[in-house]
Scaffold this active site. Structure first.
Site, PDB file in Angstrom:
ATOM      1  CG  ASP A  10      -1.925   1.101   1.248  1.00  0.00           C
ATOM      2  OD1 ASP A  10      -1.954   1.884   0.284  1.00  0.00           O
ATOM      3  OD2 ASP A  10      -2.683   1.198   2.224  1.00  0.00           O
ATOM      4  CG  ASP A 106      -3.445   3.790  -3.107  1.00  0.00           C
ATOM      5  OD1 ASP A 106      -4.392   3.073  -3.445  1.00  0.00           O
ATOM      6  OD2 ASP A 106      -3.463   4.525  -2.106  1.00  0.00           O
ATOM      7  CD  GLU A 107      -5.373  -0.286  -0.901  1.00  0.00           C
ATOM      8  OE1 GLU A 107      -5.468  -1.321  -0.204  1.00  0.00           O
ATOM      9  OE2 GLU A 107      -6.291   0.539  -1.020  1.00  0.00           O
TER      10      GLU A 107
END
Length: 425
Positions: A10, A106-107
């Site tokens: 993350d 973003d993960e």
């Protein structure tokens, strides 16, 4: 049989971190990335650590953030740059395994079970990824390491920024079970409140609760979440580039002003149904169910759905069903802040044509003519841009700004159904 080794990576404060990487001066001041401060989209999208220290929170309004931090520096969002950084980070992940499944911009989940002979243990790989991402992109990541996807994600959330957390079969009860039930993936605010009223406030209490009670409170989705809390998640990490099965297609928007009256509501629904239908045609799908979610200025939310007589990928038919749902379930004199239209019960195009042999041939001909028209619109927009064609009734409406209209065209939600509702955009 050995457990799998799953990582959840993350990026910390992703939007703000990208802005700081592009403009290092932001690192020395409290800053936040926000929507347009002049509209009701003026909310905080991300903040750096200095702003976080003042109590600035994601999703609060700009004026609320500035009350906490008068010196807050605001940066506009640069979504193209965020996509570029996301691709660069995922390219690093792919050097360690081909099982890389992005969960959002973003993960990502990584299955490194087969990578350990080359790169070491899950924790060693996680620490190497943190080092490389920081060196090569100037971003930091937090990584959860566990034996399934859900616990790996909880691990990446457990300690931030720039940290590695190992969740094992031996320690997950001590680390995860005391956490708030709202920390669980797929447990939204409404579900957490229902569980809390039943005396279920922690992940451990959810895991150990009576199964019949959880099903009564949250339905089948609740039963799945309870299995997750117990560590019984066997879902595989999809290979990099693999497409998810699309189970629903939706779009929603918070309007620049409240919708007042039927004319405004019709315009808002028409915009949304147009984009949802275009996506259905792009995927070669038809829907059997239409869902409309309505949010008031006081943030009261209702969600209603109906089955269609036949599957469709036509904006006109989606609009008719959506408008009927609104009329039946909402006082059109009451203002509306946000609308969301979702097409579900998806199937191939053939599902839209399973009509009775005795169906009116004029109806069949009319539907085919409408499909040809909307398909032609798709081609024009594909060639000349999304704004090349619009409905005449939308040309003079002021319910969305130019930037909102463009965002409506390029963004939406496609993917598996989940217990959480659609976010406010």
């Amino acid at each position: 049989m050995d457990d799998r080794v799953i990582l959840h990576c993350d990026c910390n404060g992703f939007y703000a971190s990208v802005e700081c990487a592009l403009n290092p001066a932001y690192r020395s001041v409290p800053m936040a990335v926000c929507g347009d401060p002049e509209s009701r989209h003026g909310v905080i999208l991300a903040k750096n650590e200095l702003a976080k220290a003042f109590g600035v929170q994601t999703a609060e309004t700009v004026w609320q953030a500035r009350r906490k931090c008068p010196e807050l520096v605001l940066a506009p969002a640069h979504h193209k740059k965020y996509r570029e950084f996301s691709e660069a980070v995922n390219a690093i992940y792919c050097q360690y395994t081909d099982l890389v499944e992005p969960f959002s911009i973003d993960e990502s989940w990584l299955d490194v079970t087969g990578s350990r002979t080359l790169f070491g243990s899950g924790v060693q790989i996680a620490n190497e990824l943190r080092r490389r991402v920081k060196k090569e992109t100037d971003l930091t990541i937090s990584v959860g390491v566990s034996f399934n996807k859900i616990f790996a994600k909880l691990g990446s959330d457990y300690k931030k920024p720039d940290a590695t957390t190992l969740i094992t079969r031996e320690n997950y009860r001590q680390i995860l079970w005391p956490l708030s039930v709202g920390s669980m993936i797929y447990v939204g605010k409404v579900a957490a409140e229902k569980l809390s009223r039943a005396g279920i406030d922690t992940i451990g209490q959810l895991a150990q609760a009576d199964e019949a009670l959880i099903e009564r409170l949250l339905g089948k989705a609740g039963m799945a979440v309870q299995l997750y809390a117990r560590g019984e998640d066997e879902e595989p990490v999809r290979p990099a580039g693999a497409e998810r099965e699309v189970k629903s297609v939706g779009n929603g928007i918070t309007f620049r002003r409240n919708l007042e009256g039927e004319e405004d509501v019709r315009a808002g629904l028409l915009m949304l149904c147009d984009t949802v239908a275009a996506r259905l045609r792009r995927y070669g799908l038809c829907c059997q169910t239409v869902q409309v979610q309505i949010k008031s200025p006081q943030f009261k939310v209702i969600s209603r759905q109906r089955q269609l007589e036949r599957g469709t990928d036509l904006s006109r038919e989606l609009f008719a069903a959506s408008m009927e749902l609104v009329r039946q379930n909402w006082d059109l004199r009451a203002p509306i802040r946000m609308l969301t239209v979702t097409a579900a019960g998806l199937g191939g195009k053939d599902s839209g044509e399973q009509l009775s042999l005795f169906a009116d041939q004029a109806v069949l001909a009319q539907r085919e003519k409408q499909r040809q028209l909307e398909t032609a619109m798709d081609r024009v927009r594909s060639k000349y841009g999304e704004r090349a064609l619009s409905f005449a009734s939308l040309l003079k409406t002021d319910i969305v700004s130019k930037s909102q209209g463009e965002k409506l065209r390029v963004e939406g939600s496609e993917g598996p159904d989940s217990p959480a509702g659609p976010p406010e955009q």
